[in-house]
Design an enzyme around this catalytic site. Structure first.
Site, PDB file in Angstrom:
ATOM      1  N   GLU A  86       0.849  -1.197   0.000  1.00 26.54           N
ATOM      2  CA  GLU A  86       0.000   0.000   0.000  1.00 26.54           C
ATOM      3  C   GLU A  86       0.882   1.244   0.000  1.00 26.54           C
ATOM      4  O   GLU A  86       2.003   1.221   0.523  1.00 26.54           O
ATOM      5  CB  GLU A  86      -0.884  -0.025   1.264  1.00 26.54           C
ATOM      6  CG  GLU A  86      -1.753   1.199   1.424  1.00 26.54           C
ATOM      7  CD  GLU A  86      -2.831   1.040   2.489  1.00 26.54           C
ATOM      8  OE1 GLU A  86      -2.780   0.058   3.257  1.00 26.54           O
ATOM      9  OE2 GLU A  86      -3.721   1.906   2.548  1.00 26.54           O
ATOM     10  N   ASN A 246     -12.336  -1.280  -0.978  1.00 24.05           N
ATOM     11  CA  ASN A 246     -11.606  -1.866   0.152  1.00 24.05           C
ATOM     12  C   ASN A 246     -12.291  -1.433   1.438  1.00 24.05           C
ATOM     13  O   ASN A 246     -12.590  -0.252   1.612  1.00 24.05           O
ATOM     14  CB  ASN A 246     -10.154  -1.358   0.156  1.00 24.05           C
ATOM     15  CG  ASN A 246      -9.439  -1.680   1.452  1.00 24.05           C
ATOM     16  OD1 ASN A 246      -9.024  -2.814   1.671  1.00 24.05           O
ATOM     17  ND2 ASN A 246      -9.300  -0.689   2.339  1.00 24.05           N
ATOM     18  N   GLU A 247     -12.538  -2.379   2.311  1.00 20.97           N
ATOM     19  CA  GLU A 247     -13.166  -2.074   3.607  1.00 20.97           C
ATOM     20  C   GLU A 247     -14.294  -1.064   3.417  1.00 20.97           C
ATOM     21  O   GLU A 247     -14.302   0.009   4.037  1.00 20.97           O
ATOM     22  CB  GLU A 247     -12.121  -1.598   4.627  1.00 20.97           C
ATOM     23  CG  GLU A 247     -11.076  -2.667   4.899  1.00 20.97           C
ATOM     24  CD  GLU A 247     -10.223  -2.452   6.137  1.00 20.97           C
ATOM     25  OE1 GLU A 247     -10.259  -1.364   6.726  1.00 20.97           O
ATOM     26  OE2 GLU A 247      -9.509  -3.405   6.521  1.00 20.97           O
ATOM     27  N   GLU A 381      -6.036  -9.223   3.913  1.00 19.84           N
ATOM     28  CA  GLU A 381      -5.270  -8.494   4.935  1.00 19.84           C
ATOM     29  C   GLU A 381      -5.295  -9.315   6.221  1.00 19.84           C
ATOM     30  O   GLU A 381      -6.374  -9.570   6.773  1.00 19.84           O
ATOM     31  CB  GLU A 381      -5.835  -7.092   5.184  1.00 19.84           C
ATOM     32  CG  GLU A 381      -5.643  -6.157   4.009  1.00 19.84           C
ATOM     33  CD  GLU A 381      -6.020  -4.704   4.308  1.00 19.84           C
ATOM     34  OE1 GLU A 381      -5.930  -4.287   5.481  1.00 19.84           O
ATOM     35  OE2 GLU A 381      -6.406  -4.005   3.353  1.00 19.84           O
ATOM     36  N   GLN A 431       1.870  -6.193   5.824  1.00 22.25           N
ATOM     37  CA  GLN A 431       2.166  -5.851   4.445  1.00 22.25           C
ATOM     38  C   GLN A 431       3.598  -6.266   4.129  1.00 22.25           C
ATOM     39  O   GLN A 431       4.374  -6.527   5.044  1.00 22.25           O
ATOM     40  CB  GLN A 431       1.977  -4.375   4.225  1.00 22.25           C
ATOM     41  CG  GLN A 431       0.563  -3.884   4.536  1.00 22.25           C
ATOM     42  CD  GLN A 431       0.257  -2.499   3.929  1.00 22.25           C
ATOM     43  OE1 GLN A 431       0.991  -1.965   3.117  1.00 22.25           O
ATOM     44  NE2 GLN A 431      -0.848  -1.922   4.369  1.00 22.25           N
TER      45      GLN A 431
END
Ligand code: AHR
Length: 583
Positions: A86, A246-247, A381, A431
């Site tokens: 990210e 995302n989310e 994630e 990540q």
């Protein structure tokens, strides 16, 4: 982010992860363990498999692993071993991108050492550009001549972790030096498939289609294909995996599930294919929020809309709350990455093992809407998330040290995915570098691997192999949790087979006791040879630093094999891999 909005359906602390163990059985009584009891206490209780005979266990081993060679659970999707990157802190800038004029060895601006190491562990897929960043990102900002790209405020600029940053740091003001074409090059160099997360919160559906067009329209066909060619890539990128937001329950728009379903329909209806089998990944629940999943799919069902490209339902689960039930506050619940006691060691695993419950529950619910099982879980994630303070560089927002404890958690998580190979189609560790649960740390010309990297190195052998049914039984681990005796499974793991190679991976979380383990192959097979490697240390806090880059590294482990079985001593606090060649 903003996990406060949605309460957990069930607290991880209530999960019984001790079911695989039979502590009361002394080694000499193992042989009399009746089959019915064994099945009840096995991790596979209720599964459709049969023993031809009761296992004849060794009298001396205290732990047993029984591998059913003829019982495949499914193929372990290589994509389970994916990574997440990210535009956050030191992930892209300094982690991956050092720039063409850097003195750090690079290939067209991409750090050479990171792609070499990614190739070593066969990273199959990389998710980008977020995370929360994705829903603030305009892909057009990141293409074209670098000097002409706009500078934008990064999504993370207001995060408390950004206070350490000074001036016009790229972590605050995104230069867009690394965009779609650079990411594609990064994937190409590291041998990974790209998985792009689209902006559903702040861009219209048209821009999603245009991004697909930029990446996938045939050479010379569209204006965007010509732009792509002008930017160095006449041939299409053929991007298959597309995250639709995302989310979306949090930083991706704070949508209600029904609202997200409406946006999802708008984004995914009639997206051009350009001959590429597109695979959409819907923005699934935080943790085990079944209500989000149920309401989203109910909303799709009401509209009789189930696009054939919907192949993935994302799940995000971080192991962050180590307060042992004291609080559910997102900040107060976190603990330190380096400073922890024995209770903190075990508590991470108790919380992390909740992943298995999430996989089972979400999969069960998905089946009600997708009986044909086209949609797989995409855990894009996961990992431990500690409080700030152990990052190796001030620019590493959400950076944290990675210890042996994190290696065990990661290994347990990957073993869960392997054991549920028919359910989990893809995953991404959060990540890749300089961030949560990172595989690598870098700082200018310094670059090291972490214990989590070694886990991915060991576990790469499972990629694409057949996941086998396997029973682990071992003395439980006990610890005091707020004055209450709590147990964890002694050994956990998974097994897979490819051709004549059987791979067994296992974690022994017990801090004191080695596990003298007998591994038995059920099904007519003879072991031709076996070898093993282990990641362990006498210090549970062991980790690598720039000064001591190899403090934690893989070592060989002795194995004794004979006929259809082998014995091995799995050290305390360890992750091991046993590789068995069949005759
Ligand atoms: O990985 C850090 C953040 O965690 C991601 O941006 C977001 O998706 C999640 O909340």
């Amino acid at each position: 982010m903003d996990r406060k909005r949605l309460p957990l359906i069930r607290s991880a602390a209530t999960v019984d992860v001790s079911m695989t163990d039979v502590t009361s059985e002394l080694p000499h009584r193992r042989n009399s363990l009746d089959r019915r009891r064994f099945l009840q206490t096995s991790s596979l209780a209720g599964a459709a498999f049969a023993f031809t005979a009761r296992p004849a266990w060794s009298a001396t081993a205290d732990s047993h692993v029984e591998i059913l060679l003829d019982e495949s659970v499914g193929t372990i999707a290589p994509e389970i071993y994916g990574q997440f990157t990210e535009h956050l802190g030191g992930v892209i800038y300094d982690g991956i991108w050092v720039g063409e004029n850097s003195t750090v060895p690079n290939v067209g601006g991409i750090r050479k050492e990171i792609v070499d190491r990614m190739k070593q562990i066969h990273v199959p897929v990389v998710r980008w550009p977020g995370g929360c960043f994705a829903d603030s990102y305009d892909w057009r900002d990141g293409v074209g001549p670098s000097k002409e790209r706009p500078i934008r405020t990064n999504f993370w600029a207001d995060d408390p972790d950004a206070q350490r940053l000074k001036g016009n740091a790229v972590q605050l003001y995104e230069t867009n030096a690394f965009g779609t074409d650079e990411f594609m090059r990064f994937c190409h160099l590291s041998g990974a498939e790209p998985y792009l997360a689209s902006n559903l919160r702040s861009l219209p559906a048209m821009e999603f289609s245009r991004w697909v067009e930029y990446c996938n329209s045939p050479e010379g066909s569209t204006t965007l294909a010509k732009h792509r060619a002008a930017n160095g890539s006449p041939a299409p990128y053929d991007v298959k995996y597309w995250g639709v937001g995302n989310e979306s329950w949090g930083c991706g728009g704070n949508f209600e599930p029904e609202e997200y379903a409406e946006e999802f329909r708008r984004f995914t209806t009639w997206v051009p294919h350009y001959g590429v089998p597109l695979s959409f990944i819907g923005s699934g629940p935080n943790d085990n929020n079944l209500e989000w999943t149920n309401s989203f799919f109910e909303a799709l069902r009401r509209k009789n809309y189930m696009p054939r490209e919907l192949h993935g339902w994302s799940v995000h689960y971080y192991t962050w709350n180590l307060s042992m039930g004291e609080t559910t506050d997102w900040v107060a619940g976190k603990r330190d990455a380096l400073e922890f006691d024995e209770t903190g060691w075990y508590e991470l695993f108790l919380q992390g093992l909740y992943m298995e419950e999430i996989v089972r529950a979400q999969w069960g619910l998905l089946g009600e809407f997708d009986p044909g099982r086209n949609i797989k879980l995409v855990v894009d994630e996961y990992g431990a998330w500690y409080k700030p303070g152990t990052q190796l560089d001030p620019t590493h927002m959400l950076g944290q040290q990675v210890t042996l404890r994190d290696a065990l958690l990661t290994a347990m998580t990957l073993d869960i995915f392997n054991r549920h190979a028919e359910k989990v189609g893809m995953a991404a560790c959060a990540q890749l570098v300089n961030c949560l649960n990172a595989l690598f740390f870098s700082q200018e010309d310094k670059f090291i691997t972490t214990p989590v990297f070694h886990v991915f190195d060991m576990y790469a052998a499972h990629q694409g192999a057949q996941s086998l049914r396997v029973n682990f039984s071992s003395p439980q681990v006990h610890y005091q949790r707020k004055g209450k005796a709590t147990t964890l499974a002694g050994l956990l793991g998974s097994a897979s087979m490819r051709g004549k190679t059987v791979t067994v991976t296992a974690t022994n979380s017990d801090l004191k006791n080695p596990k003298l383990t007998e591994i038995v192959l059920r099904g007519s097979a003879t072991i031709a040879s076996a070898e093993a490697s282990v990641l362990t240390d006498t210090d549970m806090h062991a980790h690598n630093t720039f000064a001591q880059p190899n403090a934690v590294q893989l070592k060989k482990l002795a194995v004794e094999a004979q006929g259809d079985r082998l014995t091995i001593t799995l050290p305390p606090a360890s992750v091991s891999r046993v590789t068995i060649q069949l005759a």
